[in-house]
Enzyme design. Structure first.
Site, PDB file in Angstrom:
ATOM      1  N   VAL A  70      27.348 -20.712  21.972  1.00 36.11           N
ATOM      2  CA  VAL A  70      27.141 -19.305  21.985  1.00 36.11           C
ATOM      3  C   VAL A  70      26.969 -18.791  20.678  1.00 36.11           C
ATOM      4  O   VAL A  70      26.523 -18.321  20.500  1.00 36.11           O
ATOM      5  CB  VAL A  70      27.979 -18.295  22.290  1.00 36.11           C
ATOM      6  CG1 VAL A  70      27.677 -18.736  24.214  1.00 36.11           C
ATOM      7  CG2 VAL A  70      29.239 -18.582  22.268  1.00 36.11           C
ATOM      8  N   ASN A  96      30.027 -12.849  28.260  1.00 36.26           N
ATOM      9  CA  ASN A  96      31.586 -12.846  28.449  1.00 36.26           C
ATOM     10  C   ASN A  96      32.807 -13.519  27.612  1.00 36.26           C
ATOM     11  O   ASN A  96      33.896 -13.978  27.570  1.00 36.26           O
ATOM     12  CB  ASN A  96      32.054 -13.026  30.314  1.00 36.26           C
ATOM     13  CG  ASN A  96      33.202 -12.902  30.326  1.00 36.26           C
ATOM     14  OD1 ASN A  96      33.839 -11.888  29.800  1.00 36.26           O
ATOM     15  ND2 ASN A  96      33.933 -14.176  29.913  1.00 36.26           N
ATOM     16  N   SER A 149      36.460  -4.865  24.196  1.00 40.23           N
ATOM     17  CA  SER A 149      38.427  -4.920  24.310  1.00 40.23           C
ATOM     18  C   SER A 149      38.456  -3.334  24.143  1.00 40.23           C
ATOM     19  O   SER A 149      38.126  -3.102  23.007  1.00 40.23           O
ATOM     20  CB  SER A 149      38.719  -6.541  23.858  1.00 40.23           C
ATOM     21  OG  SER A 149      40.110  -5.863  23.506  1.00 40.23           O
ATOM     22  N   TYR A 163      39.654  -9.755  15.923  1.00 38.50           N
ATOM     23  CA  TYR A 163      39.520  -9.604  17.525  1.00 38.50           C
ATOM     24  C   TYR A 163      39.033  -7.559  17.636  1.00 38.50           C
ATOM     25  O   TYR A 163      37.970  -7.698  17.949  1.00 38.50           O
ATOM     26  CB  TYR A 163      40.473  -9.718  18.252  1.00 38.50           C
ATOM     27  CG  TYR A 163      40.162 -10.003  19.285  1.00 38.50           C
ATOM     28  CD1 TYR A 163      39.123 -10.657  20.285  1.00 38.50           C
ATOM     29  CD2 TYR A 163      40.815  -8.385  20.050  1.00 38.50           C
ATOM     30  CE1 TYR A 163      38.866 -10.452  21.488  1.00 38.50           C
ATOM     31  CE2 TYR A 163      40.544  -8.834  21.700  1.00 38.50           C
ATOM     32  CZ  TYR A 163      39.718  -9.818  22.672  1.00 38.50           C
ATOM     33  OH  TYR A 163      39.731  -9.452  23.764  1.00 38.50           O
ATOM     34  N   ALA A 165      37.800  -5.361  15.045  1.00 41.20           N
ATOM     35  CA  ALA A 165      36.861  -4.975  14.352  1.00 41.20           C
ATOM     36  C   ALA A 165      35.702  -5.398  15.507  1.00 41.20           C
ATOM     37  O   ALA A 165      34.517  -5.104  15.224  1.00 41.20           O
ATOM     38  CB  ALA A 165      36.733  -5.951  13.236  1.00 41.20           C
ATOM     39  N   LYS A 167      35.400  -6.437  18.860  1.00 39.23           N
ATOM     40  CA  LYS A 167      34.905  -5.508  19.898  1.00 39.23           C
ATOM     41  C   LYS A 167      34.720  -4.671  19.656  1.00 39.23           C
ATOM     42  O   LYS A 167      33.379  -3.739  19.966  1.00 39.23           O
ATOM     43  CB  LYS A 167      36.532  -5.687  20.708  1.00 39.23           C
ATOM     44  CG  LYS A 167      36.887  -7.068  21.607  1.00 39.23           C
ATOM     45  CD  LYS A 167      35.444  -7.761  22.382  1.00 39.23           C
ATOM     46  CE  LYS A 167      36.449  -9.237  22.959  1.00 39.23           C
ATOM     47  NZ  LYS A 167      34.979  -9.484  23.016  1.00 39.23           N
ATOM     48  N   ILE A 196      44.810  -7.382  31.073  1.00 41.42           N
ATOM     49  CA  ILE A 196      44.215  -7.932  32.053  1.00 41.42           C
ATOM     50  C   ILE A 196      45.059  -9.571  32.491  1.00 41.42           C
ATOM     51  O   ILE A 196      45.056 -10.687  31.778  1.00 41.42           O
ATOM     52  CB  ILE A 196      42.588  -8.255  32.089  1.00 41.42           C
ATOM     53  CG1 ILE A 196      41.689  -6.955  31.429  1.00 41.42           C
ATOM     54  CG2 ILE A 196      42.579  -9.057  33.779  1.00 41.42           C
ATOM     55  CD1 ILE A 196      41.795  -5.901  32.492  1.00 41.42           C
TER      56      ILE A 196
END
Length: 269
Positions: A70, A96, A149, A163, A165, A167, A196
């Site tokens: 991706v 996702n 998130s 992570y 920044a 999200k 989760i």
């Protein structure tokens, strides 16, 4: 309600590392298939994607998968093209893919920072870059659901600046693009999960649990949530289903936070 009969769903990150438990992508793909959608999934590991494909097909659903990077435009385009060749349309896109690496700006290596931006943020841009023109041409338009998130909303107790920044950027990317495409019959929304419980969470416990005490690591995560427990992949999947469905036809540029109350609290650590 939430009937997806005849809809074609393109989803990234639907792989499942084992037959135990449910990851978010696998749960979303399975739930959408149960509602009648045909699934076309892209995943870095084809073996993991095949596991989800088998689960869906065992229930009578339709699912095709393709090994996809991706972070690479040509690979994403190949995924989109294969989906179009099979189904002739893309009604729903679900992004996702995500990965978290520890570190603050002073300690995080530059290559780790760039990798986090590639995986978490550039992947969303690339799928939208290739899918939005298709949805815009369709009379029925389309719906895009991005998974972010709560790390993009607040500090959640550990340094993971890239992570957090990326999200946060996903949420603003979604809002801005939703406005641009609102008159073109394409809706974009975000699901924002909190803590989760998934197979990935179990892997994090193995990597980061102090003293290797995985049970204590999980207990602490449960205690951080005002509801007293982590959510599961189906909590996220149910929110994604609503946003992708016709029941949310007048909802765009929004986010649904699925976090058991963490972002509404002062934070228990």
């Amino acid at each position: 309600m939430f009937n997806l009969q005849g809809k074609v769903v393109l989803i990234t990150g639907l792989g499942q590392t084992s037959d135990e438990g449910w990851g978010i992508g696998a749960a979303i793909a399975t739930l959408f298939a149960r509602q009648g959608a045909s699934i076309y999934g892209g995943n870095r590991s084809l073996e993991s994607a095949e596991r989800t494909k088998r689960r869906i097909e065992e229930e009578g659903g339709i699912c095709d998968v393709l090994s996809t990077d991706v972070t690479d435009s040509a690979s994403v385009k190949a995924l989109v093209d294969r989906c179009l060749q099979k189904h002739g349309r893309i009604d729903i896109l679900v992004n996702n893919v995500g990965r978290s690496e520890p570190g603050c700006p002073a300690t995080m290596a530059e290559d780790v920072w760039h990798s986090q931006v590639d995986i978490n943020l550039n992947s969303v841009y690339l799928t939208c870059h290739h899918v939005l023109p298709i949805m815009e041409r369709q009379e029925s338009g389309g719906a895009i659901v991005n998974i972010a998130s709560i790390a993009g909303l607040r500090y959640i107790g550990k340094p993971q600046v890239a992570y957090s920044a990326t999200k946060a950027a996903i949420m603003q990317f979604t809002k801005a693009t939703a406005v641009i495409y609102a008159a073109r019959r394409v809706r974009l929304n975000t699901v924002v999960p909190g803590l989760i419980y998934t197979p990935y969470t179990q892997d994090l416990a193995k990597r980061y649990a102090p003293g290797g005490d995985e049970e204590a690591y999980m207990k602490k995560r449960d205690e951080q949530v005002p509801m007293g427990r982590m959510g599961d992949a189906w909590d996220v999947a149910n929110a994604a289903l609503f946003l992708a469905s016709d029941e949310a036809m007048y909802v765009t540029g929004q986010k649904i936070v699925v976090d058991g109350g963490i972002t509404s609290s002062t934070g228990r650590v």
